[in-house]
Scaffold this active site. Structure first.
Site, PDB file in Angstrom:
ATOM      1  N   ASP A 290       7.588   5.369   0.592  1.00  0.00           N
ATOM      2  CA  ASP A 290       7.667   4.007   1.126  1.00  0.00           C
ATOM      3  C   ASP A 290       9.109   3.566   1.328  1.00  0.00           C
ATOM      4  OD1 ASP A 290       4.881   3.413  -0.900  1.00  0.00           O
ATOM      5  OD2 ASP A 290       4.890   3.148   1.284  1.00  0.00           O
TER       6      ASP A 290
ATOM      7  N   MET B  83      11.613   0.799   2.508  1.00  0.00           N
ATOM      8  CA  MET B  83      11.626  -0.657   2.710  1.00  0.00           C
ATOM      9  C   MET B  83      13.070  -1.131   2.899  1.00  0.00           C
ATOM     10  SD  MET B  83       8.882  -1.744  -0.226  1.00  0.00           S
ATOM     11  CE  MET B  83       7.304  -0.924  -0.368  1.00  0.00           C
TER      12      MET B  83
ATOM     13  N   GLY C  85       3.823  -2.350  -4.864  1.00  0.00           N
ATOM     14  CA  GLY C  85       2.671  -1.636  -5.384  1.00  0.00           C
ATOM     15  C   GLY C  85       1.924  -2.517  -6.368  1.00  0.00           C
TER      16      GLY C  85
ATOM     17  N   MET D 226      -2.941  -1.012   6.377  1.00  0.00           N
ATOM     18  CA  MET D 226      -2.449  -1.650   5.166  1.00  0.00           C
ATOM     19  C   MET D 226      -3.552  -2.516   4.578  1.00  0.00           C
ATOM     20  SD  MET D 226       0.570  -0.548   4.649  1.00  0.00           S
ATOM     21  CE  MET D 226       0.642  -1.506   3.151  1.00  0.00           C
TER      22      MET D 226
ATOM     23  N   ASP E  38      -3.749   2.227   2.669  1.00  0.00           N
ATOM     24  CA  ASP E  38      -2.531   2.060   1.880  1.00  0.00           C
ATOM     25  C   ASP E  38      -2.498   0.707   1.177  1.00  0.00           C
ATOM     26  OD1 ASP E  38       1.048   2.379   2.726  1.00  0.00           O
ATOM     27  OD2 ASP E  38      -0.050   2.439   0.828  1.00  0.00           O
ATOM     28  N   GLY E  39      -2.673   0.758  -0.171  1.00  0.00           N
ATOM     29  CA  GLY E  39      -2.557  -0.465  -0.950  1.00  0.00           C
ATOM     30  C   GLY E  39      -3.836  -0.813  -1.683  1.00  0.00           C
ATOM     31  N   GLY E  40      -3.748  -0.812  -3.038  1.00  0.00           N
ATOM     32  CA  GLY E  40      -4.890  -1.229  -3.844  1.00  0.00           C
ATOM     33  C   GLY E  40      -6.015  -0.220  -3.926  1.00  0.00           C
TER      34      GLY E  40
ATOM     35  N   GLY F   5      -0.473   4.538  -5.556  1.00  0.00           N
ATOM     36  CA  GLY F   5       0.706   4.589  -6.418  1.00  0.00           C
ATOM     37  C   GLY F   5       0.305   4.379  -7.866  1.00  0.00           C
TER      38      GLY F   5
ATOM     39  N   HIS G 259       6.563   6.392   5.267  1.00  0.00           N
ATOM     40  CA  HIS G 259       6.032   5.106   5.747  1.00  0.00           C
ATOM     41  C   HIS G 259       7.209   4.150   5.900  1.00  0.00           C
ATOM     42  CE1 HIS G 259       3.424   1.325   4.617  1.00  0.00           C
ATOM     43  NE2 HIS G 259       3.849   1.286   5.859  1.00  0.00           N
TER      44      HIS G 259
ATOM     45  N   MET H 144       8.762   0.820   6.543  1.00  0.00           N
ATOM     46  CA  MET H 144       8.603  -0.636   6.579  1.00  0.00           C
ATOM     47  C   MET H 144       9.981  -1.216   6.863  1.00  0.00           C
ATOM     48  SD  MET H 144       5.997  -0.831   3.370  1.00  0.00           S
ATOM     49  CE  MET H 144       6.481   0.816   2.832  1.00  0.00           C
TER      50      MET H 144
ATOM     51  N   SER I 270       1.846   7.616  -3.839  1.00  0.00           N
ATOM     52  CA  SER I 270       3.021   6.865  -3.376  1.00  0.00           C
ATOM     53  C   SER I 270       4.073   6.875  -4.472  1.00  0.00           C
ATOM     54  CB  SER I 270       2.654   5.423  -3.045  1.00  0.00           C
ATOM     55  OG  SER I 270       3.823   4.620  -3.019  1.00  0.00           O
TER      56      SER I 270
ATOM     57  N   HIS J 198       3.588  10.371  -0.348  1.00  0.00           N
ATOM     58  CA  HIS J 198       3.807   9.163   0.452  1.00  0.00           C
ATOM     59  C   HIS J 198       5.104   8.496   0.012  1.00  0.00           C
ATOM     60  CE1 HIS J 198       2.339   5.810   2.962  1.00  0.00           C
ATOM     61  NE2 HIS J 198       2.775   4.995   2.025  1.00  0.00           N
TER      62      HIS J 198
END
Ligand code: DX5
Ligand code: ZN
Length: 231
Positions: free
Chosen positions: A41, A43, A150, A143, A179-181, A201, A72, A74, A14, A39
């Site tokens: 993001d 936003m 991030g 998610m 996606d995430g963590g 990321g 992605h 958002m 990401s 990826h």
């Protein structure tokens, strides 16, 4: 065994964790170092409490991405911007099921624009919300953090959701993207639950730079190996 669990593990760095002043060089570096997808993001400061970039930035980085540009979104609304992201060169466009009342029409519009379609689902949204959409998507983005930033920790309660989605998908050729963590510790957990695309990321961009990209490659290979070890 469902189709998802036998697919090769794909790594999607990401660029939210990249140096914003060097996006082109960062994209080229992670592609050279083994990224499968890039990826991106997007936003809007409305659907999520953060602002990043739009179609113009996607068009600017496109020539530096060798492979798949995975956008992605958002943002809410989504539909007015689909053509612009497709023209910018997005290969995959994912919209959130929570972004508006007409996700079915949104997914139709993404495919009509010539991109592969993805549906993203927030941690608080039940899996039933996407049950009627699976024949319209190529990717389900689960998610595993609340979207917008991030560097957050993976929400472990989402592992049950990943398993449920893998069961719903069955043998259909749909990617399950996490996606995430995602880290070396959590990658085996999400792959064991059924995921095949790992967005990361902070875990990939740490320690490296376009001038010193080798740490990117080491991070990508380590994350992939951690995922494959769970198979
Ligand atoms: C968050 C984004 C993620 C984020 C992942 O809203 O959708 O893609 O950048 O970053 P890490 O891997 O650091 O959690
Ligand atoms: Zn994302």
């Amino acid at each position: 065994m469902t189709a998802t669990r036998t697919r090769p593990i794909l790594i999607a760095p990401s660029i939210l964790a990249a140096d914003f002043a060097a996006f082109g060089a960062e994209c080229a570096a992670i592609c050279d170092q083994g990224a499968d997808w890039v990826h991106v993001d997007v936003m809007d400061g409305h659907f999520v409490p953060n602002l990043t970039f739009g179609p113009a930035t996607c068009a600017a980085i496109r020539p530096h991405i060798r492979g798949v540009m995975d956008v992605h979104l958002m943002i809410a609304p989504v539909d007015p911007y689909i053509d612009a992201f497709a023209r910018a060169g997005a290969d995959i466009i994912s919209a959130h099921v929570e972004a508006g009342p007409h996700i079915h029409r949104t997914l139709q519009a993404i495919r009509s624009a010539g991109a592969r379609a993805g549906v993203a689902i927030n941690p608080g949204t039940p899996v039933e919300a996407i049950a009627n959409l699976l024949d319209m998507v190529d990717v389900v983005n689960v998610m595993t953090v609340n979207p917008g930033f991030g560097g957050q920790s993976l929400i472990h309660s989402q592992l049950a959701k990943v398993r449920a989605i893998a069961a719903m998908i069955g043998d259909r050729p749909i990617h399950i993207q996490i996606d995430g963590g995602v880290t070396l510790d959590t990658a085996p957990l999400v792959v064991a639950a059924g995921a095949d695309v790992l967005v990361a990321g902070s875990a990939i961009f740490k320690g490296g730079s376009p001038a010193n990209p080798a740490p990117y490659g080491a991070n990508i290979r380590a994350l992939r190996a951690a995922g494959e070890a769970a198979r």
